[in-house]
Structures are given as C-alpha cells and as structure tokens.
Scaffold this motif. Structure first.
Motif, mmCIF file in Angstrom:
data_model
loop_
_atom_site.group_PDB
_atom_site.id
_atom_site.type_symbol
_atom_site.label_atom_id
_atom_site.label_comp_id
_atom_site.label_asym_id
_atom_site.label_seq_id
_atom_site.Cartn_x
_atom_site.Cartn_y
_atom_site.Cartn_z
ATOM 1 N N SER A 7 1.027 7.761 8.842
ATOM 2 C CA SER A 7 1.590 8.720 9.006
ATOM 3 C C SER A 7 2.972 8.959 8.717
ATOM 4 N N ARG A 8 3.562 7.886 8.202
ATOM 5 C CA ARG A 8 5.089 8.100 7.660
ATOM 6 C C ARG A 8 5.119 8.206 6.284
ATOM 7 N N ARG A 9 3.995 8.161 5.643
ATOM 8 C CA ARG A 9 3.987 8.448 4.248
ATOM 9 C C ARG A 9 4.017 9.966 3.898
ATOM 10 N N ASP A 590 3.956 0.345 -13.057
ATOM 11 C CA ASP A 590 3.507 1.293 -11.796
ATOM 12 C C ASP A 590 2.991 0.314 -10.547
ATOM 13 N N LEU A 591 4.127 -0.251 -10.147
ATOM 14 C CA LEU A 591 3.716 -1.182 -8.995
ATOM 15 C C LEU A 591 3.637 -0.751 -7.501
ATOM 16 N N ASP A 592 2.566 -0.731 -6.744
ATOM 17 C CA ASP A 592 2.707 -0.134 -5.227
ATOM 18 C C ASP A 592 2.731 -1.245 -4.060
ATOM 19 N N LEU A 593 3.240 -0.727 -3.132
ATOM 20 C CA LEU A 593 3.759 -1.697 -2.050
ATOM 21 C C LEU A 593 2.926 -1.225 -0.583
ATOM 22 N N ASN A 594 2.268 -2.276 -0.048
ATOM 23 C CA ASN A 594 1.491 -2.184 1.141
ATOM 24 C C ASN A 594 2.135 -3.142 1.999
ATOM 25 N N VAL A 595 2.099 -2.759 3.474
ATOM 26 C CA VAL A 595 2.154 -3.579 4.470
ATOM 27 C C VAL A 595 1.314 -4.065 5.381
ATOM 28 N N ASP A 597 -0.497 -5.923 8.729
ATOM 29 C CA ASP A 597 0.132 -6.872 10.002
ATOM 30 C C ASP A 597 -0.559 -7.968 10.138
ATOM 31 N N PRO A 598 -0.298 -8.732 10.929
ATOM 32 C CA PRO A 598 -1.034 -10.024 11.326
ATOM 33 C C PRO A 598 -2.403 -10.019 11.580
ATOM 34 N N ASP A 599 -3.087 -8.769 12.128
ATOM 35 C CA ASP A 599 -4.298 -8.828 12.081
ATOM 36 C C ASP A 599 -5.204 -8.225 11.008
ATOM 37 N N GLY A 600 -4.442 -8.224 9.810
ATOM 38 C CA GLY A 600 -4.934 -7.865 8.443
ATOM 39 C C GLY A 600 -5.195 -6.476 8.273
ATOM 40 N N THR A 601 -4.536 -5.458 9.134
ATOM 41 C CA THR A 601 -4.730 -4.095 8.889
ATOM 42 C C THR A 601 -3.613 -3.648 8.183
ATOM 43 N N THR A 602 -3.565 -2.469 7.185
ATOM 44 C CA THR A 602 -2.711 -2.076 6.463
ATOM 45 C C THR A 602 -2.026 -0.966 7.465
ATOM 46 N N VAL A 603 -0.713 -1.115 7.494
ATOM 47 C CA VAL A 603 -0.201 -0.386 8.342
ATOM 48 C C VAL A 603 0.793 0.789 7.733
ATOM 49 N N GLU A 604 1.161 0.609 6.436
ATOM 50 C CA GLU A 604 2.094 1.331 5.738
ATOM 51 C C GLU A 604 1.985 1.119 4.374
ATOM 52 N N GLY A 605 2.549 1.941 3.546
ATOM 53 C CA GLY A 605 2.299 1.723 2.019
ATOM 54 C C GLY A 605 3.142 2.906 1.389
ATOM 55 N N GLU A 614 9.510 1.209 -5.025
ATOM 56 C CA GLU A 614 8.960 1.742 -4.002
ATOM 57 C C GLU A 614 9.625 1.511 -2.707
ATOM 58 N N PHE A 615 9.825 2.291 -1.517
ATOM 59 C CA PHE A 615 10.494 1.973 -0.375
ATOM 60 C C PHE A 615 9.673 2.634 0.496
ATOM 61 N N LEU A 616 9.546 2.244 1.505
ATOM 62 C CA LEU A 616 8.863 2.459 2.979
ATOM 63 C C LEU A 616 9.714 2.090 4.028
ATOM 64 N N LYS A 617 9.387 2.773 5.678
ATOM 65 C CA LYS A 617 9.809 2.043 6.508
ATOM 66 C C LYS A 617 8.735 2.160 7.548
ATOM 67 N N PHE A 618 8.693 1.265 8.712
ATOM 68 C CA PHE A 618 7.597 1.314 9.733
ATOM 69 C C PHE A 618 8.408 0.531 10.866
ATOM 70 N N THR A 619 7.497 0.920 11.998
ATOM 71 C CA THR A 619 7.924 0.162 13.370
ATOM 72 C C THR A 619 6.796 -0.843 13.587
ATOM 73 N N THR A 620 7.009 -2.029 13.971
ATOM 74 C CA THR A 620 5.962 -2.924 14.201
ATOM 75 C C THR A 620 5.391 -2.724 15.774
ATOM 76 N N SER A 621 4.212 -2.945 15.743
ATOM 77 C CA SER A 621 3.503 -2.948 16.980
ATOM 78 C C SER A 621 3.140 -4.223 17.425
ATOM 79 N N THR A 622 3.556 -5.366 16.818
ATOM 80 C CA THR A 622 2.896 -6.686 17.440
ATOM 81 C C THR A 622 3.938 -7.539 16.695
ATOM 82 N N SER A 623 3.987 -8.757 17.135
ATOM 83 C CA SER A 623 5.009 -9.694 16.559
ATOM 84 C C SER A 623 3.912 -10.856 15.748
ATOM 85 N N GLY A 624 4.396 -11.336 14.673
ATOM 86 C CA GLY A 624 3.918 -12.154 13.778
ATOM 87 C C GLY A 624 4.124 -12.161 12.395
#
Length: 651
Positions: A7-9, A590-595, A597-605, A614-624
C-alpha cells in the motif's frame, strides 16, 4: 489490481487511460495495460515455473530506445512465495523481447546516425564550416577495474578507508596515463589543440575544428564526444523573510576539523551587496582570497562559525575553488588531496531539458573514482532559456547525474515545528530522462532530488536572507562533515570514504513529518539528530554486492509500531551503462529492496528502474528480526562486485 498488495508503494501508472502505445514490428500499436500485465505474469510463470497466483507486478514502465524510436512494456514481477523478482519486456503483441539484441540494434542505429558524437554536438556542427572550432570533451572507454583492484589487493584485505584511498589512487593513476596517452596521440592532428586531461574521469578536453573532429571520432578508444558548456547559472534568489537557522533546527553539532569543498562560478562582487566577505576559507588560487556574494552566502550556510548563525557543518574548514569548470580536474584533485567530506555546487550549467550530459557524467565519475560526496542544488524555477516562458520544475545539470546528491528547498515556516514544513516555491523536482522515464507522462516516480534542506530565507551572519536551492544544498554539504565528526565521536569508520553509505544515512535520516513532500523533495528534510541515531546505533552498513548473487540479505531487530525509513544506495559507473542516446541513461546496476517481517512475509519494497538508489518507509506491526533483502534485477557493470550502502532509522 496489481500493486495494491504494497500500500505504501507508489504504483506507476503508464498513461492513466488504460491504453498505451507499444512497438509491434515496424510500428506502434495500441495495447491494453491490463492485457500487458497479464501477459507479463504469464511469461514469468512459464520461465520460472511460478504459480500465477503468487505473482504480483510491483512496477511497470514504458522503456524507450530513442534512436530506434521503439518503446516496450517492461514489468517487474515479484514472486511472493519465493521472494524473487523477475522481469518481462514485451512488445505490442505481447511477445518477449531480447534486451541484448535490442541494445545492439540501438547502438548500431546511433552510430549510423550520429557516429560517436553526442546528439547535441552533432546538431551543433551540422551547418558548421570546416575550419570552425569547438570546445569538446572526448570521453574514452574505461580502465580495467579488475586489474586496478588486483594491483592493490583490494579483494584480499579488509575494506578500510586507507585501502580505499589506495584503490582510488590506482584508479587515478591508470586514468591519468590513459587520458594523457590519448592526448599525446591527437596533439599531432591539424586542427586539434588539447586543453586538459582528467584523472578523475576518462575525459580529454580539446579545441577542434569540424574537420579534425571526423578524425578524432575514428579512434577505437573514443566512447563519445560532447560539446563543452561552461556558462554557469546561479540558483539563489532574494527574500526579506527570516527563518530559524540550521543551529536552531538541529542543535550544537560541530564539524571543526572536517573540511568541506565549494566549487563556484565567479559572480559579480556586487551580486549581494548586503553580504560581506570573511576570511575563513582556503582558496584554490589565493589562500588569502576574500570571497563575497553568492560564494559567501553558500559557504556561510555550509560552515559558518558564528555562534548565533552557524552553518550546518559548524566551524568546518572550507576549501573554495572559483571558476570550477575551468581546470576542473585539477581543482577536484585539490579537494581530494585535502580530504574534504563533500563538495558543494550551487549552480546549474547547460540546457535545462532534463537530459543528462557530459557534466552529469563527469561529476559522477569523480564520485566513483575519488570517493567524493558530490552535492548539487536542484535548481529554481525561472526563465533560464530566455524564451519568455517560465521553466518547468526541471532539475539542472550536473544534478541530474546518478552519483550526485541533489538537494531541494524546504520552507520551514520560520518555526521549529517539522509538521508544517513544505516545498519552497520554485524548488525543482522534475526527473531526468532515462530509459524508463518519459516526460510525456508525469506518473513515474521523481528520482531527483534525493533530499532537501531549509533554504528559504536563511539568516546569514554577514547579513541578508537569501533563498533558493543554492542555500539548501550547502546545508547537506555541511551535514556530510557532521557525519564524519559523528563517526569519529562514536569510534566507527569515517563514512566520507564510503559515498554510498554516507548518502544512505542522509536519506534514511531525512524527515517528512508533514507528509506533503510526496517524492518531489526526495526522502525529506535532512536531520542531524536522526543521523546521529543511525551512527550511534550502527543501523547502517557497507558491503560488496556480488554479481553472481541473485540477492543478499541483511537483518535488523525492530520493535512493533516503529516508523522505519530504509535507504539503499550504490555508485554508478557510467562507463559500463548500456545506453547510446543520453535520453535513455540508466545506472549500470538495477538493485531492488524488499522488507520481510519475522513471519517471512514481504511487507514493503522499492522496485525502481534506472536510478542509483532505493528508498522506502513502513510501520512495523510486530517485534522481531526483519530482513532487508537486496535483489539483483539487472547487472550491466564490467566489475563483478559493487559497494552498496544500506541505512535504516526507526522512530
């Protein structure tokens, strides 16, 4: 719809109409955007064996090969299950295109039409007399970078600032021998006068007749020949409004002992009659020189020692070189020899048409070979072409280049509240042309500037309240000196010798609390407090990305509810880049950037195409432990590895 999963992309629209013109055979044809998206996923599914349901288009663009006048649909397709990025380059009939063969056809078409001349030089000499002379920059093929690294044992030793300096010296020596040897060769030609040879880039400056130009073109080591522009436009305006200083904004950061450089034109001494000169600069031609006008305003914003009106890099030594585009390489050598943390350029040169040119490339190679942080003002809206029509918000050269940190202008409303900051009127942000950026449409992400700084009505210690990107850029230059000071203070390596790392920290530390900048002001307004957090907590790294790797992953421990900003940057070597017409300029990587989370889900890129970051921002929904995954989408570089910088800031 594709793109909604992240959603933030900012998902790129091609036209916004649902229909796009794509090359099919010898002509353009209209195709449905949605049908192209489906075809791209089908192509990736066939090639990789991925399940169609796991594929998502994370970016798309029309890619142009300007000489051929051909354009194709290019999609980045992400396999959510396998966390892999794939590409699909399709024609109007949805057939896959061989990129290497397309590059070769473009190269042959360009050479057949323009030879080895830059398109603008070709047009300039079209009606010239045989004996008419032109100042040109002759860009030679690059050096053997692998041999240079081997000569200093770079890949066998720990990567230290001292070793980087040795490698830089090796680059400079090899380039110097190459350019001087070529200069000696062409000195014997009638109609050729060699003006200068570079060590920081493979350029030779010469004055040539139109007839002699034909002979120079024939040498195999010549890559391209440009016309040289040296007429500089200042990017400073005047205002009566007074704002908080950088000191009020950021606190008592001191850069004493960490020098910065200033490359200037030579303005009329009365350009700013209310700004008096001081004697705290080291001048290239005259150590006792007393600068004034535009130079003085820029340097005070960068490094003023005045306690009431300090510069961002408070108390830094300033090395000042006037008429910077004359004897350019020797002046850059002077900055290099004096270990400056960054060099500031608050002016524009050349046509304001969003096309990268020789100064963009030449400045970028200084960063690549000398590991210099090059800082450039984005430019102000005006009538630079004197055609009676105001410019669009076009960023000026050499700020279009990949390796330059280009700076926009923030209006902070004369208060300490970051949440009401906004873009200062007239601050340029229009992206340069590139393979995937067609200014016919304005839906592609803005790649310039990378960051912004307060440049609206900064009160100077010598008097006056100038505004413009000219006084925003030195805020960033001074901040580079602050980064070096902080590194020494916390006992970590000095990032001045790692431009990719320094730029990543600058971008990750920038703030956009108002949310009003979009990407027209880059990552946001620089913040020394956030930069100190990054350095103190060591939430940054440098590493060599290997061509043989499809991805490299880095870990970060983050708490739930944190707002995280991540920047990935690398230096571009334009000697390797696969483009013929400068309108198709793109980084050699051309390098890309993915984030993840601790559960193995891509949350942003962040999955852009042509730029060097590459630049991105996101809000964490869990700790880890989160993973920052860097993916290798395209590698045109001759080198088998490239240094990258990665930085993140959580608040």
């Amino acid at each position: 719809m594709d793109g909604e999963g992240f959603s933030r992309r900012k998902f790129m629209k091609i036209t916004g109409s649902g229909i796009v013109a794509v090359t099919a055979g010898p002509q353009l044809t209209l195709a449905s955007e949605q049908s192209l998206r489906e075809a791209a996923k089908e192509h990736v599914a066939r090639e990789s064996g991925a399940d169609m349901d796991d594929l998502e288009i994370v970016n798309e663009a029309m890619a142009s090969w300007s000489t051929l006048k051909e354009r194709y649909y290019h999609a980045k397709v992400y396999d959510v299950s396998e966390r892999e990025i794939h590409g699909a380059l399709l024609d109007g009939e949805k057939n896959p295109i061989d990129r290497d063969a397309l590059h070769e056809r473009e190269r042959e078409a360009y050479r057949a039409k323009y030879g080895k001349l830059d398109r603008k030089l070709y047009e300039r000499i079209a009606d010239a007399d045989d004996d008419e002379t032109f100042e040109v920059g002759i860009w030679l093929e690059g050096i053997d970078y692998s041999a240079a690294r081997e000569a200093v044992g770079f890949d066998l030793k720990p990567d230290t600032p001292e070793l980087r300096r040795q490698l830089s010296d090796e680059y400079l020596d090899r380039i110097g021998r190459k350019t001087e040897a070529f200069a000696e060769t062409i000195r014997g030609h009638e109609g050729v006068t060699v003006l200068a040879t570079d060590r920081g880039s493979t350029f030779v400056e010469a004055e040539v007749t139109a007839t002699a130009l034909d002979a120079v073109e024939q040498y195999g080591e010549v890559r391209k020949i440009f016309h040289i522009d040296r007429e500089i436009r200042l990017e400073l305006e005047d205002t009566t409004k007074t704002h908080r200083t950088y000191w009020d904004n950021e606190g008592s950061f001191n850069a004493s002992g960490y020098p910065v450089g200033q490359g200037e034109t030579k303005p009329d001494s009365t350009y700013y009659v209310n700004i008096r000169g001081t004697n705290w600069t080291r001048d290239y031609s005259d150590p006792d020189n007393d600068t004034s006008g535009h130079s003085q305003a820029v340097m005070e914003c960068m490094a003023s020692w005045d306690d009431d009106h300090p510069g961002t890099g408070h108390n830094a030594d300033v090395y000042h070189a006037d008429e910077i585009l004359v004897d350019f390489d020797n002046k850059m050598e002077w900055f290099y020899d004096n270990f400056v943390c960054a060099v500031n350029f608050s002016w524009g040169v050349g046509d304001r048409d969003r096309t990268m040119g020789k100064w963009d490339f030449r400045f970028g190679q200084q960063a690549y070979h000398r590991y210099l942080n090059m800082v450039k003002s984005a430019g102000n809206i005006g009538d630079s072409n004197d055609d009676g029509e105001p410019d669009k918000f076009d960023v000026t050269s050499p700020g279009l280049g990949f390796n330059t940190t280009t700076v926009g202008n923030t209006d902070n409303k004369n208060n300490s509240n970051w949440s009401d900051d906004e873009i200062a009127g007239g601050s340029a942000y229009e992206s340069p042309y590139s393979r995937h950026a067609d200014p016919t449409y304005d839906d592609f992400p803005h790649t310039k500037p990378e960051v912004s700084a307060v440049g609206k009505g900064n009160e100077l210690p010598s008097g006056g309240n100038p505004s413009g990107t000219s006084v925003a850029a030195p805020g960033v230059t001074g901040m580079y000196a602050v980064l070096s000071s902080l590194c020494d203070g916390y006992g970590v390596y000095d990032v001045r010798f790692y431009p990719s790392v320094a730029k990543a920290i600058m971008m990750a530390a920038a703030r956009n609390d108002a949310g009003s900048f979009d990407d027209k002001m880059g990552a946001g307004t620089i913040s020394a407090w956030a930069a100190e957090d990054i350095i103190a907590d060591e939430t940054y790294l440098e590493d060599d990305f290997q061509e043989s790797n499809t991805s490299q992953t880095y870990s970060a421990d983050l708490s739930s509810g944190a707002e995280v900003r991540v920047a990935l940057t690398w230096l571009t070597n334009v000697e390797n880049s696969e483009f013929s017409d400068n309108k198709d300029a793109q980084s050699d990587l051309d390098l890309d950037l993915n984030v993840v989370d601790p559960d193995g889900t891509t949350v942003e890129g962040s999955w852009n195409y042509d730029r060097g970051y590459e630049f991105l921002k996101f809000t964490t929904s869990t700790s880890g432990t989160f993973e920052f995954e860097v993916d290798n989408f395209r590698w045109d570089a001759a080198e088998t590895s490239r240094n990258i910088g990665l930085a993140w800031h959580a608040q």
